[in-house]
Enzyme design. Sequence first.
Site, short mmCIF file in Angstrom:
data_model
loop_
_atom_site.label_atom_id
_atom_site.label_comp_id
_atom_site.label_asym_id
_atom_site.label_seq_id
_atom_site.Cartn_x
_atom_site.Cartn_y
_atom_site.Cartn_z
N ARG A 145 35.48 123.12 -33.70
CA ARG A 145 34.88 123.04 -35.03
C ARG A 145 35.14 124.33 -35.80
O ARG A 145 35.15 125.42 -35.24
CB ARG A 145 33.37 122.80 -34.92
CG ARG A 145 33.01 121.37 -34.52
CD ARG A 145 31.51 121.15 -34.50
NE ARG A 145 30.88 121.90 -33.44
CZ ARG A 145 30.26 123.07 -33.58
NH1 ARG A 145 30.15 123.63 -34.79
NH2 ARG A 145 29.73 123.69 -32.56
N TYR A 183 40.44 117.36 -35.00
CA TYR A 183 39.73 117.57 -33.73
C TYR A 183 38.23 117.33 -33.80
O TYR A 183 37.56 117.82 -34.71
CB TYR A 183 39.98 119.00 -33.23
CG TYR A 183 39.67 119.14 -31.75
CD1 TYR A 183 40.50 118.56 -30.80
CD2 TYR A 183 38.55 119.84 -31.31
CE1 TYR A 183 40.22 118.66 -29.45
CE2 TYR A 183 38.27 119.95 -29.95
CZ TYR A 183 39.12 119.36 -29.03
OH TYR A 183 38.84 119.47 -27.68
N GLY A 184 37.71 116.63 -32.84
CA GLY A 184 36.28 116.54 -32.54
C GLY A 184 35.37 116.48 -33.75
O GLY A 184 35.54 115.64 -34.63
N SER A 213 26.19 124.23 -28.73
CA SER A 213 27.40 123.60 -28.20
C SER A 213 27.93 124.39 -27.00
O SER A 213 27.98 125.62 -27.05
CB SER A 213 28.47 123.54 -29.29
OG SER A 213 27.93 122.89 -30.42
N CYS A 223 26.55 124.72 -24.06
CA CYS A 223 25.50 125.43 -23.33
C CYS A 223 24.73 124.53 -22.39
O CYS A 223 23.63 124.86 -21.97
CB CYS A 223 24.55 126.13 -24.31
SG CYS A 223 25.34 127.45 -25.23
N ASP A 272 23.86 114.52 -26.67
CA ASP A 272 24.19 115.48 -27.73
C ASP A 272 23.29 115.38 -28.96
O ASP A 272 22.96 116.39 -29.56
CB ASP A 272 25.65 115.28 -28.17
CG ASP A 272 26.20 116.44 -28.99
OD1 ASP A 272 25.97 117.60 -28.61
OD2 ASP A 272 26.84 116.18 -30.03
N SER A 275 38.32 122.08 -24.24
CA SER A 275 38.95 120.77 -23.98
C SER A 275 37.86 119.77 -23.63
O SER A 275 36.81 120.14 -23.11
CB SER A 275 39.98 120.90 -22.86
OG SER A 275 39.39 121.42 -21.68
N ARG A 278 22.60 130.43 -23.97
CA ARG A 278 23.21 131.34 -23.00
C ARG A 278 22.73 132.75 -23.30
O ARG A 278 23.12 133.33 -24.31
CB ARG A 278 24.73 131.34 -23.15
CG ARG A 278 25.39 130.08 -22.68
CD ARG A 278 26.90 130.14 -22.94
NE ARG A 278 27.47 128.88 -22.52
CZ ARG A 278 28.01 128.68 -21.31
NH1 ARG A 278 28.11 129.66 -20.44
NH2 ARG A 278 28.49 127.49 -20.99
P1 GDP Z 1 27.11 120.96 -24.03
O1 GDP Z 1 28.28 121.27 -24.86
O2 GDP Z 1 25.84 121.59 -24.53
O3 GDP Z 1 26.96 119.51 -23.79
O4 GDP Z 1 27.35 121.66 -22.63
P2 GDP Z 1 28.00 121.09 -21.28
O5 GDP Z 1 26.98 120.39 -20.47
O6 GDP Z 1 29.24 120.35 -21.58
O7 GDP Z 1 28.34 122.44 -20.54
C1 GDP Z 1 29.16 123.43 -21.14
C2 GDP Z 1 29.66 124.38 -20.07
O8 GDP Z 1 28.54 125.01 -19.44
C3 GDP Z 1 30.42 123.67 -18.99
O9 GDP Z 1 31.51 124.47 -18.62
C4 GDP Z 1 29.44 123.56 -17.86
O10 GDP Z 1 30.07 123.54 -16.60
C5 GDP Z 1 28.55 124.80 -18.05
N1 GDP Z 1 27.17 124.55 -17.59
C6 GDP Z 1 26.40 123.47 -17.86
N2 GDP Z 1 25.19 123.55 -17.25
C7 GDP Z 1 25.19 124.72 -16.56
C8 GDP Z 1 24.23 125.38 -15.72
O11 GDP Z 1 23.12 124.90 -15.47
N3 GDP Z 1 24.59 126.60 -15.22
C9 GDP Z 1 25.81 127.16 -15.47
N4 GDP Z 1 26.09 128.35 -14.94
N5 GDP Z 1 26.75 126.56 -16.25
C10 GDP Z 1 26.45 125.37 -16.79
P1 PGA Z 2 28.61 119.78 -27.53
O1 PGA Z 2 29.21 118.86 -28.69
O2 PGA Z 2 27.26 120.16 -28.06
O3 PGA Z 2 28.58 118.82 -26.39
O4 PGA Z 2 29.45 120.98 -27.28
C1 PGA Z 2 30.21 119.21 -29.54
C2 PGA Z 2 29.82 120.31 -30.49
O5 PGA Z 2 28.60 120.60 -30.61
O6 PGA Z 2 30.72 120.84 -31.11
MN MN Z 3 26.98 119.16 -29.84
MN MN Z 4 28.03 117.94 -24.67
#
Ligand code: GDP
Ligand code: PGA
Ligand code: MN
Ligand code: MN
Length: 609
Positions: free
Chosen positions: A77, A221-222, A272, A274, A297, A389, A421
């Site tokens: 984004r 993208y996305g 995002s 996290c 999400d 990715s 984070r």
């Molecule tokens: P989203 O974008 O908020 O949906 O986050 P994701 O669930 O896709 O996670 C984003 C990144 O954080 C990925 O590389 C995960 O492997 C990593 N991740 C997710 N949960 C945890 C966790 O509890 N601990 C750690 N260390 N990494 C995590």
């Molecule tokens: P994410 O969704 O929260 O799973 O990373 C895409 C984004 O927020 O850009």
């Molecule tokens: Mn999102």
């Molecule tokens: Mn996600």
Amino acid sequence: MQEIKTTGGTTHKELDAWVKEVAAHVRPDEVVWIDGSDEENERINNLLVEAGTFTKLAEDKKPNSYHALSDPQDVARVEDQTYICSTEEKDAGPTNNWMDPEQMKAKLWPLFEGSMQGRTMYVIPFVMGHLEAEDPKFGVEITDSAYVVASMRIMARIGRKILSRMEETDAVYVKGLHSVGAPLVAEDGQDVRDVPWPCNETKYIVHFPEELAIWSYGSGYGGNALLGKKCYALRIASVMARDEGWMAEHMLILKLTSPEGEVHYIAGAFPSACGKTNLAMIEPTIPGWKAELVGDDISWMRFGPDGRLYAVNPEFGLFGVAPGTGRDTNPVAIETIEQGNSIFTNVARTPDGDVWWEGMTQEKPAELIDWHGQKWTPDSDQLSSHPNSRFCTPINQVPNIAAEYEDPRGVPISAIMFGGRRKTTVPLVTESRDWQHATFIASTLSSETTAAATGAVGVVRRDPMAMLPFMGYNASDYFAHWLQIGKQADAAKLPKVFLVNWFRRDEDGGFLWPGFGENSRVLKWMVDRIEGRVDAQESPIGLLPMPQDIDTDGLDTSTEDVTKALAFDPEEWRAELPLIRDWFDKFGADLPGALEDELATLEQRLTEE
Ligand code: GDP
Ligand code: PGA
Ligand code: MN
Ligand code: MN
């Protein structure tokens, strides 16, 4: 004017007129109305293979699935090119880019002129949320990207059935106009050769909230291009929600069943990349607990007849971060994508027609095609896959999807988590004292930046409600809306709100808390709090768990690390105060007084500590 060849159409007069007006301006070779059928999907996928955008994966590895590599300039984004063009600048607020809507249109409309020459203009009718909802939220995306069509089909409910309902009810809908900005005819009239991932260096992601319109230019993208997701279901929907008394939030939704059979639905807002998708798919490591997915999400929440807050997931698919997703960390995601019907973008491809990314398996494959399309071996000093990715996969393939996902009334939320984070400062879990305190915690949420947006990675920034890039209006008004929601409800029926941090580090940079499935231990404590089974201890930042109440049976982490992960450190928090103060200063007199009061209380408690 010459008629443009068109397949499909509509009896919705206003929609018909808009599509024709756009077509006359962007001048595609043809117009295709998307009906959402399997035959159509096959045709689109084949077109994408022919164009070199898609490589089909091996049927015995990932059936009916495709691999795509974007232009290296178009991987996330673009927040600095994202605008909220409300009539009044004040309504966009200090956290959004703003331009006068007429001025923005005067700038963008010429960019769209002829922008689809040599291409097909697709018209995608869609609904965010359930078609059976009391007030279904319709949208139409016009796009010149077949990749967007294929992805929207996974991420949203699209097609003929949606359009028919729009026609029957003469529905109001959000108008999404998207072009990759790469016409196949040059200014001198010469044909231009297409590339696998057309896009433009100039990018604009623009929202006109008062007109329910989105104009997106230059990116494929996305969140920049799948307009139902961030642009509609968060930015435009947050404005609708403010006006109609509900909430559009960047939250996962999880159904949790305890060994005693208690069911709780928990929402969670994390910026995002996290951890939302992972938490939404959690496989609890503690015995007897069951987790099911409702959303990963986006959450739309409104009060039900019983006075509780009900959440629905408006999406139809998952757009998950690939790296870090493996059988050890997220087995549910692996089982989901193994069923196929998915699009993988900017990950690596294996010689036998499968995909791979960092963290999928411990052992690295001997040879790959990396996300630049180059040969890659484990000796390479580059990542095989871009950190942002993604896998794009239908949500109904998730093996543990909750049946309630299909319920347009949504699920009653018992708790909301906020997280991000933070290497330091923020403990593993803190409970807010009440809704006002919760709103303060959420409004000052912070996180290190990630690869989900272009720009520096790892810089701490405030990301209120994990919505900084997604608020469709003034953040002060947004905070006021949250406070108002709290006033509207019976306090006992409001969700309990928690702040969590899976990402605290030790001196050597290692994670103090193992995360992933082990996060179920924190969820268990939350349920114990909701059920009134355990006490908590007061601290200046909120209520902290009694150490013995976090179940560590069978946990493979030292007691010392768990203690450090849980610790509240007054020194670190005193260092945080000026950062929060700076953040609030951005809002001046518009900041709700209640939040100012909360900050003053925090300052005072930390001084006394
Ligand atoms: P989203 O974008 O908020 O949906 O986050 P994701 O669930 O896709 O996670 C984003 C990144 O954080 C990925 O590389 C995960 O492997 C990593 N991740 C997710 N949960 C945890 C966790 O509890 N601990 C750690 N260390 N990494 C995590
Ligand atoms: P994410 O969704 O929260 O799973 O990373 C895409 C984004 O927020 O850009
Ligand atoms: Mn999102
Ligand atoms: Mn996600």
